[in-house]
Design a protein around this motif. Structure first.
Motif, PDB file in Angstrom:
ATOM      1  N   SER A   1      52.529  62.757  38.825  1.00 47.85           N
ATOM      2  CA  SER A   1      51.746  62.091  39.874  1.00 47.85           C
ATOM      3  C   SER A   1      52.078  62.712  41.226  1.00 47.85           C
TER       4      SER A   1
ATOM      5  N   HIS B   1      34.137  58.559  39.698  1.00 47.90           N
ATOM      6  CA  HIS B   1      35.454  58.297  39.118  1.00 47.90           C
ATOM      7  C   HIS B   1      35.671  56.793  38.960  1.00 47.90           C
TER       8      HIS B   1
ATOM      9  N   GLU C   1      47.801  57.143  31.570  1.00 54.02           N
ATOM     10  CA  GLU C   1      46.482  56.945  30.985  1.00 54.02           C
ATOM     11  C   GLU C   1      46.084  55.476  31.090  1.00 54.02           C
ATOM     12  N   GLN C   2      44.783  55.233  31.053  1.00 51.91           N
ATOM     13  CA  GLN C   2      44.290  53.863  31.111  1.00 51.91           C
ATOM     14  C   GLN C   2      44.574  53.137  29.795  1.00 51.91           C
TER      15      GLN C   2
ATOM     16  N   ASP D   1      46.172  55.005  37.458  1.00 57.47           N
ATOM     17  CA  ASP D   1      45.464  56.255  37.715  1.00 57.47           C
ATOM     18  C   ASP D   1      46.202  57.079  38.770  1.00 57.47           C
TER      19      ASP D   1
ATOM     20  N   LEU E   1      35.898  54.437  35.398  1.00 53.28           N
ATOM     21  CA  LEU E   1      37.031  53.567  35.052  1.00 53.28           C
ATOM     22  C   LEU E   1      36.599  52.119  34.835  1.00 53.28           C
TER      23      LEU E   1
ATOM     24  N   ARG F   1      45.192  48.904  37.272  1.00 54.29           N
ATOM     25  CA  ARG F   1      44.571  50.078  36.656  1.00 54.29           C
ATOM     26  C   ARG F   1      44.376  51.191  37.678  1.00 54.29           C
TER      27      ARG F   1
END
Length: 222
Positions: free
Chosen positions: A222, A97, A124-125, A119, A101, A115
């Motif tokens: 989240s 993961h 979203e990135q 997550d 990224l 970042r």
């Protein structure tokens, strides 16, 4: 220092047996190489810490011509093999993961930590280092850009304004003023704009509120 580490355990240590290691000498230490060390961090550390190291490695590989702008660390064979060799599945998934990224365009630890927070919060990135222009020409690059939402994001560390090596010949006041003009020009394009600092990254709920206020929406709860 090496003797102190061995005798007093004054530094956090992790042990793992390996069949073969090619050590790299750094001063009085015999260390694992950069790639292996990054893999070890990715399998063992929390996302925020691991992504700082992984992004740093990605920048190094990019500077060496190994990693393209749009690639992540999973495209590097030594990284994939190193992760695959780890004996525990959960650790392998965690490292995969992080490696997925990690990319070369995050320019600071603050951006990497941010970042990781995106997550965690379910956002979203973003696109990193996107260039903006208006009728008067080039405006600048943004740390983060979410094109689907029309939201621009900037991590504001103190160094941007106080570190002479970063701001150059400008005074701190001039750096703040120019940054405001840049933000005003980007906002005039019709985009939402969010700024956050280390204090916001350390308080994810506060960071979430700032991103929502700018118009960004999470991809999942989240």
């Amino acid at each position: 220092m090496a003797k102190e580490v061995r005798e007093t355990r004054s530094y956090p240590l992790r042990y793992r047996l390996r069949t073969a290691v090619e050590p790299v000498v750094q001063g009085e230490f015999r260390c694992t190489g950069l790639t292996q060390t990054a893999v070890d961090v990715m399998v063992a550390s929390k996302l925020s810490q691991a992504l700082v190291v992984a992004d740093g490695l990605a920048r190094r590989l990019h500077d060496e011509g190994v990693l393209p702008d749009d690639a992540n660390l999973l495209s590097v064979a030594d990284i994939r093999h190193g992760i695959a060799a780890h004996p525990f599945e959960a650790a392998r998934r965690r490292a995969e993961h992080v490696a997925g990224l990690a990319g070369p365009l995050a320019e600071s630890a603050g951006e990497s930590y941010s970042r990781a927070a995106f997550d965690f919060l379910g956002f979203e990135q973003p696109v990193l280092q996107h260039q903006f222009r208006d009728d008067d020409g080039f405006i600048g690059r943004s740390d983060c850009w979410w094109p689907e939402h029309g939201v621009v994001g900037e991590f504001d560390g103190k160094a941007k304004y106080l570190d002479v090596d970063i701001r150059g010949d400008m005074t701190a006041e001039e750096a703040v003023y120019r940054e405001k003009l840049r933000e005003d020009r980007i906002r005039a394009l019709g985009y939402g704009f969010a700024r956050w600092s280390w204090a916001d990254v350390d308080n994810p709920d506060r960071l979430r509120r700032k991103l929502l206020a700018a118009g960004l929406r999470p991809r999942h709860r989240s």
